[in-house]
Design a protein around this motif. Sequence first.
Motif, PDB file in Angstrom:
ATOM      1  N   ALA A   2       0.845  -1.194  -0.043  1.00 23.47           N
ATOM      2  CA  ALA A   2      -0.148   0.041   0.232  1.00 23.47           C
ATOM      3  C   ALA A   2       0.608   1.092   0.411  1.00 23.47           C
ATOM      4  N   ALA A   3       2.119   1.006   0.752  1.00 17.08           N
ATOM      5  CA  ALA A   3       3.073   2.770   0.859  1.00 17.08           C
ATOM      6  C   ALA A   3       3.640   2.692  -1.032  1.00 17.08           C
ATOM      7  N   HIS A   4       4.171   1.895  -1.337  1.00 21.84           N
ATOM      8  CA  HIS A   4       4.844   1.710  -2.738  1.00 21.84           C
ATOM      9  C   HIS A   4       3.595   1.480  -3.744  1.00 21.84           C
ATOM     10  N   GLN A   5       2.352   1.593  -3.738  1.00 22.09           N
ATOM     11  CA  GLN A   5       1.506   1.379  -4.705  1.00 22.09           C
ATOM     12  C   GLN A   5       1.352   3.654  -4.585  1.00 22.09           C
ATOM     13  N   ALA A   6       1.356   4.113  -3.208  1.00 21.74           N
ATOM     14  CA  ALA A   6       0.844   5.573  -3.015  1.00 21.74           C
ATOM     15  C   ALA A   6       1.844   6.919  -3.809  1.00 21.74           C
ATOM     16  N   SER A   7       3.416   5.938  -3.760  1.00 20.57           N
ATOM     17  CA  SER A   7       4.542   6.664  -4.383  1.00 20.57           C
ATOM     18  C   SER A   7       4.477   6.214  -5.666  1.00 20.57           C
ATOM     19  N   LYS A   8       3.943   5.178  -5.739  1.00 19.82           N
ATOM     20  CA  LYS A   8       3.550   4.824  -7.231  1.00 19.82           C
ATOM     21  C   LYS A   8       2.368   6.250  -8.176  1.00 19.82           C
ATOM     22  N   LEU A   9       1.337   5.929  -7.505  1.00 23.00           N
ATOM     23  CA  LEU A   9       0.541   7.366  -8.504  1.00 23.00           C
ATOM     24  C   LEU A   9       1.110   8.180  -7.649  1.00 23.00           C
ATOM     25  N   ARG A  10       1.521   8.645  -6.567  1.00 23.50           N
ATOM     26  CA  ARG A  10       2.420  10.121  -6.867  1.00 23.50           C
ATOM     27  C   ARG A  10       3.177  10.101  -8.369  1.00 23.50           C
ATOM     28  N   LEU A  11       3.773   9.322  -8.698  1.00 22.11           N
ATOM     29  CA  LEU A  11       4.931   9.651  -9.277  1.00 22.11           C
ATOM     30  C   LEU A  11       4.553   9.364 -10.607  1.00 22.11           C
ATOM     31  N   PHE A  12       2.964   9.048 -10.931  1.00 23.22           N
ATOM     32  CA  PHE A  12       2.433   8.731 -12.291  1.00 23.22           C
ATOM     33  C   PHE A  12       2.044  10.470 -12.602  1.00 23.22           C
ATOM     34  N   ALA A  13       1.227  10.847 -10.985  1.00 22.60           N
ATOM     35  CA  ALA A  13       0.910  12.738 -11.525  1.00 22.60           C
ATOM     36  C   ALA A  13       2.142  13.539 -11.911  1.00 22.60           C
ATOM     37  N   ARG A  14       2.854  13.195 -11.925  1.00 23.15           N
ATOM     38  CA  ARG A  14       4.058  13.717 -11.444  1.00 23.15           C
ATOM     39  C   ARG A  14       3.901  13.670 -13.786  1.00 23.15           C
ATOM     40  N   VAL A  15       4.388  12.490 -14.007  1.00 21.52           N
ATOM     41  CA  VAL A  15       4.332  12.553 -15.383  1.00 21.52           C
ATOM     42  C   VAL A  15       3.491  12.855 -15.866  1.00 21.52           C
ATOM     43  N   LEU A  16       1.974  12.851 -15.742  1.00 21.59           N
ATOM     44  CA  LEU A  16       1.169  13.385 -16.281  1.00 21.59           C
ATOM     45  C   LEU A  16       0.701  14.951 -16.258  1.00 21.59           C
ATOM     46  N   GLU A  17       1.099  15.042 -15.551  1.00 20.70           N
ATOM     47  CA  GLU A  17       1.730  16.535 -15.214  1.00 20.70           C
ATOM     48  C   GLU A  17       2.406  17.198 -16.211  1.00 20.70           C
ATOM     49  N   THR A  18       4.099  16.914 -16.123  1.00 19.99           N
ATOM     50  CA  THR A  18       5.022  17.124 -17.032  1.00 19.99           C
ATOM     51  C   THR A  18       5.011  16.643 -18.494  1.00 19.99           C
ATOM     52  N   THR A  19       4.494  15.555 -18.967  1.00 16.93           N
ATOM     53  CA  THR A  19       4.633  15.377 -20.006  1.00 16.93           C
ATOM     54  C   THR A  19       3.278  14.880 -20.939  1.00 16.93           C
ATOM     55  N   GLY A  20       1.932  15.031 -19.968  1.00 15.94           N
ATOM     56  CA  GLY A  20       0.590  14.785 -20.429  1.00 15.94           C
ATOM     57  C   GLY A  20       0.637  13.495 -20.490  1.00 15.94           C
ATOM     58  N   LYS A  21       1.228  12.519 -20.357  1.00 19.63           N
ATOM     59  CA  LYS A  21       0.508  10.776 -20.286  1.00 19.63           C
ATOM     60  C   LYS A  21       0.354  10.182 -19.335  1.00 19.63           C
ATOM     61  N   GLN A  22      -0.509   9.269 -19.209  1.00 16.45           N
ATOM     62  CA  GLN A  22      -1.555   8.830 -18.385  1.00 16.45           C
ATOM     63  C   GLN A  22      -0.758   7.342 -18.334  1.00 16.45           C
TER      64      GLN A  22
END
Length: 581
Positions: free
Chosen positions: A343-363
């Motif tokens: 659960a802790a890992h998945q939270a970090s993964k979602l935070r990373l993916f939010a940054r990816v979406l913000e900076t690259t537009g890719k989901q």
Amino acid sequence: MIQRLHRSDLGYSLRSLMENDPAFRPLAYFSMEVGLKESIPTYSGGLGVLAGDILKSAADLGVPMAGVTLLYRKGYFVQEFNADDWQKEKPVQWNPSHELTLLPNRVLINLQGREIQVGVWVYEIIGATGYPLPVYFLDTDFEPNHPDDRKLCWYLYGGDNCYRLCQEFILGVGGLRMLRDLGYMNIETFHLNEGHAGFLTLELMREQGYYDPDKIREQVVFTTHTPVPAGHDYFEFGLIDRVFPAEALSTLRRMMPDVPGVSMTELGLKYSRYVNGVAKKHAEVSNAMFRMETVDWVTNGIHPTTWVSSGMRKLYNRHIPGWEQDPGRLVQALTIPKQDLWAAHQASKLRLFARVLETTGKQLDPEVLTLGFARRAATYKRADLLFSDLKRFMEVAGGNKVQFIFAGKSHPSDNGGKALLQKIRKVARDLEESIPIVFIDNYNMEIASLLTQGVDLWLNTPIRPREASGTSGMKCTMNGIMNFSVLDGWWIEGWIEDVTGWSIGPEPNGETPFEHYDESLDAIDLYNKLERKIIPTYYENHDKWVDMMRHTIALNASFFNTHRVVREYASKAYSIDFRGM
């Protein structure tokens, strides 16, 4: 500003005196770059971030040390790409006064026949128990310095060889003079983090007033960081003759006789009482390269609380109390409930993916196995090994089985590194309908944190034996993320197949002549391991995957941290027993 306390001051304990008075700081740590946080852009990569992590752990442990580096008013650089995916560089816009305190001290040096005033800024690292450790940033951008001399502390690894020579004189000679001016009169050990500060030995020789190389060696320890020739600065005496003042030139010629120029690494090796590499294998390679038998090793680590995610920190606090003071306690990670760890890992993964979406537009899909690769873009690091056989790569990773995140900067003068980045970005576009591959621009400490906390697996593919140590993968282990790496540098010591991660290519048993090794074999092994071991484990044996995460923390994070590194330096190099560390 640092308040200097005196023994006559009433109301201050001995500990307060020792924390603030330079007379009680017997250690000085010199590094060309220091990475403390992304808002102080005085680092380019692993060397600087390691220096920052060591200084942070020293503060946590109460080690009486001061750090010395240069201030880079234009930073390393801001990374951009043109329409052809070719890296372009822009100066960093930052204001040192927002992060550092300018001190009134000035010292004088002479370069290229001109007198230069060197000033200093300070940043205090406050350790976990409140212990302050000062880091001094040297600067020449002051009146009345010549306009050319004011630029000497603008760029990290910028300019020509003359610019670099001047910077290294400022760091070594100017740095020691500044420490004396600040009141550091009783330093017992000068630790040179790479050879850039090697001219400090010139100033030590000048201070003692007579020629005694053994006396210099008693005061200096030296860490070498790379087996790659480009990582060892070399200056011909023709250039040194034009730049150095007469006294320094005469001393240097006496210290390094019968050579056409000065290797800063050889200077460090020759005038240090203790020399170490940054991994066991690196020490072996260094001894062979330098034709020595005296290079020891202190394997690198990372600063635990800098690189651990907020979720993992809470998890450790709950299940392993005291780990922040003693990261060795992380060996208890095998008791952490698997569902809590995931659960802790998945939270970090979602935070990373939010940054990816913000900076690259890719989901990106959080349910898909995600591999990360981020480091300085140099050809020997082989960031493109994954793409050696695109047909095979698509067979293995296609079908929404794997997604990839890349980041990294190339040195502005390294066209080979820039070509690597161009290739990665082009492949990402060409395969975007088949395999998600994203590249995050402008790699820095913040992005490194997100990546090393949020990917599922860390990829590292250097050409052997050129990876001295590597620390990016260590940051991952602090967050329970396994490594998938060529067996070089630290990974030789941290790798247990199917327990802490997976290897790429053969084991370094001393029998494989890697100078004639067929590098394509690494790509074949990479594809096979990914297809037959890693992907099936992630999707079909989740319980084993999370158990490997626990073993990664227990066996790797508990050891590859800078608290252990500082303690090793204290016993091996500094010969000081810091009680309670």
